[in-house]
Design a protein around this motif. Structure first.
Motif, PDB file in Angstrom:
ATOM      1  N   LYS A  13      47.891  27.004  31.935  1.00 40.70           N
ATOM      2  CA  LYS A  13      49.332  27.224  31.879  1.00 40.70           C
ATOM      3  C   LYS A  13      49.759  28.399  32.751  1.00 40.70           C
ATOM      4  N   HIS A  14      48.802  28.868  33.607  1.00 40.75           N
ATOM      5  CA  HIS A  14      49.048  29.972  34.544  1.00 40.75           C
ATOM      6  C   HIS A  14      49.374  31.273  33.822  1.00 40.75           C
ATOM      7  N   HIS A  15      48.846  31.421  32.626  1.00 40.88           N
ATOM      8  CA  HIS A  15      49.066  32.649  31.858  1.00 40.88           C
ATOM      9  C   HIS A  15      47.896  33.595  32.074  1.00 40.88           C
ATOM     10  N   THR A  16      48.188  34.817  32.473  1.00 40.51           N
ATOM     11  CA  THR A  16      47.164  35.839  32.664  1.00 40.51           C
ATOM     12  C   THR A  16      47.246  36.881  31.555  1.00 40.51           C
ATOM     13  N   LEU A  17      46.145  37.537  31.306  1.00 44.92           N
ATOM     14  CA  LEU A  17      46.069  38.533  30.242  1.00 44.92           C
ATOM     15  C   LEU A  17      46.483  39.906  30.773  1.00 44.92           C
ATOM     16  N   ALA A  18      47.288  40.611  29.998  1.00 43.68           N
ATOM     17  CA  ALA A  18      47.782  41.929  30.400  1.00 43.68           C
ATOM     18  C   ALA A  18      46.651  42.948  30.399  1.00 43.68           C
ATOM     19  N   GLN A  19      46.654  43.818  31.402  1.00 38.98           N
ATOM     20  CA  GLN A  19      45.579  44.794  31.563  1.00 38.98           C
ATOM     21  C   GLN A  19      45.468  45.768  30.386  1.00 38.98           C
ATOM     22  N   PRO A  20      46.573  46.395  29.906  1.00 43.92           N
ATOM     23  CA  PRO A  20      46.446  47.319  28.771  1.00 43.92           C
ATOM     24  C   PRO A  20      45.866  46.644  27.531  1.00 43.92           C
ATOM     25  N   ALA A  21      46.277  45.410  27.273  1.00 51.38           N
ATOM     26  CA  ALA A  21      45.749  44.687  26.111  1.00 51.38           C
ATOM     27  C   ALA A  21      44.273  44.377  26.282  1.00 51.38           C
ATOM     28  N   LEU A  22      43.854  44.087  27.520  1.00 44.77           N
ATOM     29  CA  LEU A  22      42.439  43.800  27.782  1.00 44.77           C
ATOM     30  C   LEU A  22      41.572  45.045  27.576  1.00 44.77           C
ATOM     31  N   VAL A  23      42.076  46.193  28.020  1.00 51.72           N
ATOM     32  CA  VAL A  23      41.314  47.441  27.824  1.00 51.72           C
ATOM     33  C   VAL A  23      41.175  47.738  26.336  1.00 51.72           C
ATOM     34  N   THR A  24      42.265  47.571  25.594  1.00 50.51           N
ATOM     35  CA  THR A  24      42.216  47.786  24.146  1.00 50.51           C
ATOM     36  C   THR A  24      41.232  46.831  23.485  1.00 50.51           C
ATOM     37  N   ALA A  25      41.314  45.549  23.850  1.00 49.68           N
ATOM     38  CA  ALA A  25      40.425  44.552  23.260  1.00 49.68           C
ATOM     39  C   ALA A  25      38.964  44.858  23.576  1.00 49.68           C
ATOM     40  N   THR A  26      38.689  45.276  24.809  1.00 51.05           N
ATOM     41  CA  THR A  26      37.310  45.589  25.215  1.00 51.05           C
ATOM     42  C   THR A  26      36.764  46.764  24.426  1.00 51.05           C
ATOM     43  N   ALA A  27      37.569  47.815  24.292  1.00 57.46           N
ATOM     44  CA  ALA A  27      37.135  49.001  23.543  1.00 57.46           C
ATOM     45  C   ALA A  27      36.994  48.687  22.060  1.00 57.46           C
ATOM     46  N   PHE A  28      37.943  47.939  21.519  1.00 56.25           N
ATOM     47  CA  PHE A  28      37.947  47.631  20.085  1.00 56.25           C
ATOM     48  C   PHE A  28      36.739  46.783  19.700  1.00 56.25           C
ATOM     49  N   ALA A  29      36.464  45.739  20.485  1.00 56.78           N
ATOM     50  CA  ALA A  29      35.322  44.864  20.188  1.00 56.78           C
ATOM     51  C   ALA A  29      34.008  45.614  20.325  1.00 56.78           C
ATOM     52  N   ALA A  30      33.898  46.459  21.358  1.00 57.03           N
ATOM     53  CA  ALA A  30      32.672  47.242  21.540  1.00 57.03           C
ATOM     54  C   ALA A  30      32.464  48.198  20.374  1.00 57.03           C
ATOM     55  N   ALA A  31      33.552  48.812  19.914  1.00 59.47           N
ATOM     56  CA  ALA A  31      33.457  49.742  18.788  1.00 59.47           C
ATOM     57  C   ALA A  31      32.986  49.032  17.524  1.00 59.47           C
ATOM     58  N   ILE A  32      33.619  47.892  17.196  1.00 56.46           N
ATOM     59  CA  ILE A  32      33.251  47.168  15.978  1.00 56.46           C
ATOM     60  C   ILE A  32      31.810  46.678  16.036  1.00 56.46           C
ATOM     61  N   SER A  33      31.436  46.033  17.154  1.00 64.40           N
ATOM     62  CA  SER A  33      30.095  45.457  17.288  1.00 64.40           C
ATOM     63  C   SER A  33      29.017  46.537  17.231  1.00 64.40           C
ATOM     64  N   THR A  34      29.256  47.644  17.919  1.00 65.36           N
ATOM     65  CA  THR A  34      28.258  48.714  17.957  1.00 65.36           C
ATOM     66  C   THR A  34      28.142  49.417  16.610  1.00 65.36           C
ATOM     67  N   LEU A  35      29.270  49.608  15.931  1.00 68.94           N
ATOM     68  CA  LEU A  35      29.222  50.203  14.600  1.00 68.94           C
ATOM     69  C   LEU A  35      28.464  49.302  13.627  1.00 68.94           C
ATOM     70  N   LEU A  36      28.676  47.998  13.716  1.00 71.31           N
ATOM     71  CA  LEU A  36      27.937  47.063  12.859  1.00 71.31           C
ATOM     72  C   LEU A  36      26.446  47.131  13.145  1.00 71.31           C
ATOM     73  N   MET A  37      26.097  47.240  14.431  1.00 69.29           N
ATOM     74  CA  MET A  37      24.678  47.346  14.778  1.00 69.29           C
ATOM     75  C   MET A  37      24.085  48.623  14.205  1.00 69.29           C
ATOM     76  N   GLY A  38      24.855  49.698  14.211  1.00 70.93           N
ATOM     77  CA  GLY A  38      24.356  50.954  13.672  1.00 70.93           C
ATOM     78  C   GLY A  38      24.185  50.921  12.174  1.00 70.93           C
ATOM     79  N   PHE A  39      25.187  50.435  11.458  1.00 69.16           N
ATOM     80  CA  PHE A  39      25.152  50.452   9.992  1.00 69.16           C
ATOM     81  C   PHE A  39      24.295  49.332   9.397  1.00 69.16           C
ATOM     82  N   ILE A  40      24.242  48.180  10.055  1.00 68.92           N
ATOM     83  CA  ILE A  40      23.495  47.047   9.512  1.00 68.92           C
ATOM     84  C   ILE A  40      22.115  46.919  10.157  1.00 68.92           C
TER      85      ILE A  40
END
Length: 486
Positions: free
Chosen positions: A73-100
């Motif tokens: 549909k020619h829709h592109t993802l906004a850069q600020p939202a992508l940076v937030t998503a990248t940081a947020f997912a990395a934080a959650i995944s890495t914290l889970l790896m640390g605690f679990i």
């Protein structure tokens, strides 16, 4: 001596056989087995920070890959939202790896998965549907871990093809970097050309070359954090040249790197939860299955080798490659695919840069917790990524590709039954701009050559099934035409 005598005790603890740690330790020490693994809180903090510094470049590269491609549909993802998503997912995944998982492993968006998304998935569907595919592949990997099939599949695919897949994805990622930088593009009279006219054309391409060469030099001199240092240096040079050299939007082919407003901002969670399952009827069930299979391949093979490799470097694995919390670590790695899809950042996978933290003394999940917290802090500094030109960030993609090519050392190039499938896998991924094509060609060639040699037992049942699937996949269009479906 202390570490050797206590490590079996640590394995027992993680196996649920009870804790034997000395009394009087803090809850932090008891939970992460810090003393039992011969480490200290200071080492874990230092290791966690080092790992973050070594891999935080992903906050720049992942948005570059995902943000430059539009869906059907020619829709592109906004850069600020992508940076937030990248940081947020990395934080959650890495914290889970640390605690679990309780091991010194950090996760972030896998560039190989992101490359597969932008070149093979998104052109056929919307972004929410593509992220739904990420969730599906993450669930598949988790099921493979729970049922024990992940290790069985790993053992079924020949080792040379595993190395070939790694190398092919590396070449693919490097080509994406070259294209993003404008170093490689459509030519006049030739398929590709250097820059725009056969020479280094334009300042942005020059900044790309400067950054690339600097990172390679720093790596050759074994400088820690070479990729991050190179990106920062390239950005500084680019900004200085723009400000004092009078470079304009025309020179950059768009807006030059600059900080618009404050360096601190609230995170943009605009992509969170934008996941859609279904609506894939236009591309067919087989194509959906092959896309999920491609994403599983992209995030599958390196993870187990990375987990075992870093675990061995941390002296957590025994002589048979077993390490405490392995099944939990593999599960968290699989769950990273689903987490990446839900957050809109692409599938998460274990990063080999975790070894840099291990080199600083990290031995437990506490270091992963530290790394995860640093990623979480980056949620509030998204505007800083505006200072990094896409051409400078693209240089790191080429560097990552070169690092993945090191698997070539493990291939017996003198054996044609091995070198031909490996060559097809590695060559066709970048040349066709499709990961699945390279994997399929390698699998079919391997099975055909081994069968022609009469080495039927070396192929194995799983490879025969995989070969059949790829034969149908490659023949799908002519079969549909023959049947009058299209």
């Amino acid at each position: 001596m202390t570490q050797q005598s206590t490590e079996p005790q640590t394995v027992a603890e993680d196996a649920g056989e009870g804790s034997r740690q000395p009394a009087g330790r803090s809850w932090l020490d008891r939970y992460f087995h810090i003393s039992a693994r011969g480490s200290s809180i200071a080492r874990e903090l230092r290791g966690g920070i080092t790992t973050f510094m070594a891999m935080c470049y992903i906050l720049l590269l992942n948005p570059v890959i995902l943000g430059s491609v539009g869906d059907v549909k020619h829709h592109t993802l906004a850069q600020p939202a992508l940076v937030t998503a990248t940081a947020f997912a990395a934080a959650i995944s890495t914290l889970l790896m640390g605690f679990i998982g309780k091991v010194p492993l950090a996760l972030a968006a896998g560039l190989n998965v992101s490359a597969a998304l932008t070149t093979q998935v998104v052109p056929n569907m919307t972004w929410p549907q593509a992220m739904g595919m990420c969730v599906m592949y993450g669930v598949v990997i988790c099921l493979l871990v729970v049922t024990g099939l992940r290790e069985m599949v790993m053992n079924a695919i020949p080792l040379p093809l595993k190395h070939a897949i790694t190398m092919g994805i590396g070449m693919f990622v490097a080509l994406i970097g070259l294209v993003k930088a404008g170093f490689v593009g459509p030519g006049k009279g030739t398929p590709v050309t250097l820059g725009l006219t056969g020479e280094l054309s334009g300042w942005p391409v020059l900044f790309f070359c400067f950054t690339l060469l600097l990172i390679f030099v720093l790596q050759a001199r074994k400088v820690p954090g070479a990729i991050l240092i190179g990106i920062v240096a390239g950005s500084v040079v680019s900004i200085a040249a723009t400000k004092f050299g009078g470079l304009t939007d025309k020179d950059w082919g768009g807006a030059p790197p600059a900080l618009h407003g404050s360096a601190v901002s609230m995170p943009d969670f605009g992509l969170f939860g934008h996941v859609q399952f279904g609506g894939w009827d236009k591309i067919g069930a087989l194509s959906v299955g092959m896309i999920v299979f491609t994403l599983v391949l992209a995030g599958f093979f390196d993870a187990m080798a990375t987990i075992i490799g870093v675990g061995t470097e941390a002296k957590l694995a025994d002589d048979k490659g077993r390490m405490p919390g392995l099944s939990k670590a593999l599960f968290v790695d699989g769950a990273g695919g689903a987490i990446g899809g839900l957050t809109g950042s692409s599938g998460q996978t274990v990063f080999i840069e975790s070894a840099s933290g291990v080199g600083e003394g990290a031995r437990t999940g506490l270091s992963s917790v530290v790394t995860g917290l640093f990623f979480a802090a980056c949620l509030f500094f998204t505007p800083l990524t505006q200072l990094v030109p896409a051409q400078v960030a693209a240089a790191a993609l080429v560097v990552i590709g070169s690092m993945m090519m090191s698997a070539a050392a493990h291939v017996d190039w003198s054996d044609r039954s091995v070198s031909i499938p490996v060559f097809l896998t590695v060559g066709l991924m970048p040349f066709t701009y499709q990961i699945t094509t390279g994997v399929g060609a390698g699998v079919i060639a391997y099975t055909a050559i081994k069968a022609a040699q009469g080495k039927w037992r070396e192929i194995g049942p799983f490879m025969w099934v995989l070969t059949g699937i790829f034969l149908v996949y490659f023949s799908l269009h002519p079969i549909e035409q023959w049947l009058g479906v299209k």
